[in-house]
Enzyme design. Structure first.
Site, short mmCIF file in Angstrom:
data_model
loop_
_atom_site.label_atom_id
_atom_site.label_comp_id
_atom_site.label_asym_id
_atom_site.label_seq_id
_atom_site.Cartn_x
_atom_site.Cartn_y
_atom_site.Cartn_z
N GLU A 164 37.52 34.80 68.40
CA GLU A 164 38.74 33.98 68.38
C GLU A 164 39.61 34.56 67.28
O GLU A 164 39.41 34.27 66.11
CB GLU A 164 38.35 32.53 68.13
CG GLU A 164 39.35 31.54 68.66
CD GLU A 164 40.32 31.10 67.60
OE1 GLU A 164 41.42 31.70 67.55
OE2 GLU A 164 39.99 30.19 66.83
N CYS A 169 46.05 29.65 63.63
CA CYS A 169 46.11 30.76 64.59
C CYS A 169 47.01 30.36 65.75
O CYS A 169 47.53 31.22 66.46
CB CYS A 169 44.74 31.21 65.05
SG CYS A 169 43.77 29.89 65.72
C1 UN1 Z 1 42.80 27.82 64.31
O1 UN1 Z 1 43.91 27.89 63.79
O2 UN1 Z 1 41.93 28.70 64.10
O3 UN1 Z 1 45.02 23.90 68.24
C2 UN1 Z 1 42.35 26.70 65.17
C3 UN1 Z 1 45.04 23.81 67.00
C4 UN1 Z 1 43.78 23.33 66.33
C5 UN1 Z 1 42.83 24.46 66.11
C6 UN1 Z 1 43.42 25.69 65.48
N1 UN1 Z 1 43.17 22.34 67.14
O4 UN1 Z 1 46.02 24.08 66.33
#
Ligand code: UN1
Length: 517
Positions: A270, A304
């Protein structure tokens, strides 16, 4: 440009007391020593100061942690899944009971505002509930056999030890997505958190160990190793680690993926995102502005899933950008624990330098920058902490800087005339995590989600790119790595599949009509 503010930040000693109190409340007993002692540095982006030294896992201890997890697997894999679910249910209860303490640690260590830190812990509670339900639903298929008197089916079995490598920005939730699912699937876990967030990891480890003790599961079902790259590499290269689930940068994934593949281990990656939202002329702009501001400026641009590119129809671009810039001006930037703050600090100086460099490049490329200045607070901590106003950058074209993921609150704005062009821009980056479209035109919405639409793992309509629920599979395509975590059938990555053909007849017909002897 920097702005000096007159408010000051909390004193390091006060933050230390809050950390000690939270760790005590969750039952974490690891001895923290004063900063400067040997070990891993535990610091806070709130002031940029070092809070404690935390014992670092040695090579021998890392080896022992993997061995313990491998040993625990020998009994855990045959423990009935609903009984495994009871462990995750207990973890969920403990997370409910300690939600505020864990969130406080997330705020201090990752710099998230309180509401987002609480949301992150809620995400852990949600995945525990999901996984408990899943523990009674690890369904396999039965398949129509071409042979009389034969039954064809598939069964799902635990994989082994799952190595979990997580990033600073979701220091607890991503561990829980992996751990809750892995545990009900019959796997055991060894976790290497980001070296920037050892304190939250100690808290989680205390809670899972307590949950294991409470339900009579071996503590080896979930181990923690703390350290930097070397410790992570042990998980990457150890053949006892059946699945390596890694969250982090594309660069990290490019190193980890081939190394795990080399030993025929499984990897779940990921990695980076460079998420875009398209805003069409029919969009509800009030709603769009709110969705965009949360996704682009929330978490100080350090998810992310953060919205990094806005692709807006030429006819509404001036109005929309004006409204976003207005909203940005009103965003309170500062101590993430303060009640009215909406934008906390960047994680460290390097993140700030990367942001400055990206904005400089964007200007050179003809971009017009709004915001982005550093806020320096009064007192010593002002110099060591990195607070920024989120930036909006109108770009004449999608240049290299727009194609790169800079982990900071920068929103590049591009304009389009035809929807095809907007979709092409959405897909023009190497990453493929999240995307969204703001439109009230169902044809546009459906096109965006179709096979010729967004190429991302997440494609939303009338909400931003971030803030996904745990019920869906989470992850993305291209350089994002292709992995899927958390909900839907993401659990299948944590198990191995066996196809079973059972002959209950007294004949031995061969498949494909083959005769042999
Ligand atoms: C991340 O930034 O690694 O959808 C995960 C989202 C959160 C998870 C982000 N539920 O922004």
């Amino acid at each position: 440009m920097t702005t000096i503010t007159t408010t000051s930040l909390p004193a390091a000693e006060q933050l230390r007391d809050r950390v000690r109190a939270a760790l005590r409340a969750v039952g974490a007993t690891t001895a923290l020593t004063p900063p400067g002692d040997p070990g891993l540095v535990a610091s806070t982006p709130i002031t940029g100061e070092t809070l404690f030294s935390v014992p670092e896992t040695t090579a021998e201890q890392a080896d022992a942690a993997i061995a313990e997890a491998a040993q625990a697997f020998t009994t855990w894999r045959t423990t009935p899944p609903p009984v495994r679910g009871a462990l995750v249910a207990r973890l969920g209860e403990l997370l409910v009971a300690h939600k505020s303490e864990l969130a406080e640690l997330v705020t201090i260590e990752a710099g998230k505002i309180t509401s987002e830190a609480l949301g992150e812990v809620q995400e852990m509670i949600d995945i525990c509930q999901f996984a408990v339900g899943l523990s009674r639903q690890l369904y396999g298929k039965t398949i129509a056999s071409e042979r009389p008197g034969h039954r064809l089916m598939e069964t799902w079995h635990p994989l082994g030890v799952v190595g979990v490598i997580t990033a600073f920005n979701f220091p607890v939730a991503v561990w829980s997505w992996n751990t809750a699912i892995a545990l009900v699937c019959g796997d055991t876990v060894v976790w290497k958190p980001s070296e920037l967030t050892p304190l939250t990891a100690l808290a989680c480890q205390a809670l899972i160990e307590r949950a294991a003790d409470d339900v009579g599961a071996p503590r080896g079902v979930s181990r923690l190793v703390l350290g930097s790259r070397d410790v992570g590499e042990r998980l990457v290269d150890d053949p006892r680690v059946a699945l390596l689930s890694a969250t982090g940068s594309v660069r990290m994934g490019q190193q980890v993926g081939p190394r795990v593949a080399q030993r025929f281990g499984k990897a779940l990656l990921e990695l980076g995102g460079n998420n875009a939202a398209i805003v069409t002329p029919s969009a509800d702009l009030d709603l769009a502005v709110r969705g965009i501001v949360f996704s682009a400026a929330g978490t100080a641009g350090q998810r992310c899933t953060t919205l990094r590119r806005l692709i807006v129809h030429r006819s509404i671009a001036d109005e929309l950008v004006g409204r976003i810039v207005d909203a940005y001006r009103q965003l309170p930037v500062g101590d993430p624990a303060a009640a009215d703050t909406l934008v906390g600090p960047l994680i460290h100086e390097t993140a700030y330098r990367d942001m400055v460099r990206a904005l400089d490049t964007a200007r050179t490329d003809g971009g017009e920058v709004f915001g982005g200045e550093r806020r320096i607070f009064d007192g010593e901590a002002g110099d060591t902490s990195y607070y920024v106003a989120p930036a909006v950058v109108r770009m004449p074209a999608q240049t290299d800087v727009v194609h790169a993921e800079t982990f900071a609150p920068i929103l590049y704005v591009l304009t389009y005339d035809e929807l095809d062009e907007a979709i092409a821009l959405n897909n023009a980056v190497p990453q493929g995590l999240s995307s969204s479209i703001f439109t009230l035109d169902m044809r546009e919405a459906e096109r965006f989600m179709s096979a010729e639409g967004s190429d991302c793992g997440i494609a939303n309509v009338n909400i931003g790119t971030s803030g996904a629920e745990i019920g869906g599979a989470f992850g993305g395509e291209k350089q994002t790595g292709g992995g899927r975590e958390s909900g839907s059938d993401a659990w299948k990555a944590y198990m191995r599949r066996a196809t079973n053909t059972v002959n209950y007849s007294s004949e031995l017909p061969l498949a494909q009509g083959v005769h042999f002897g």
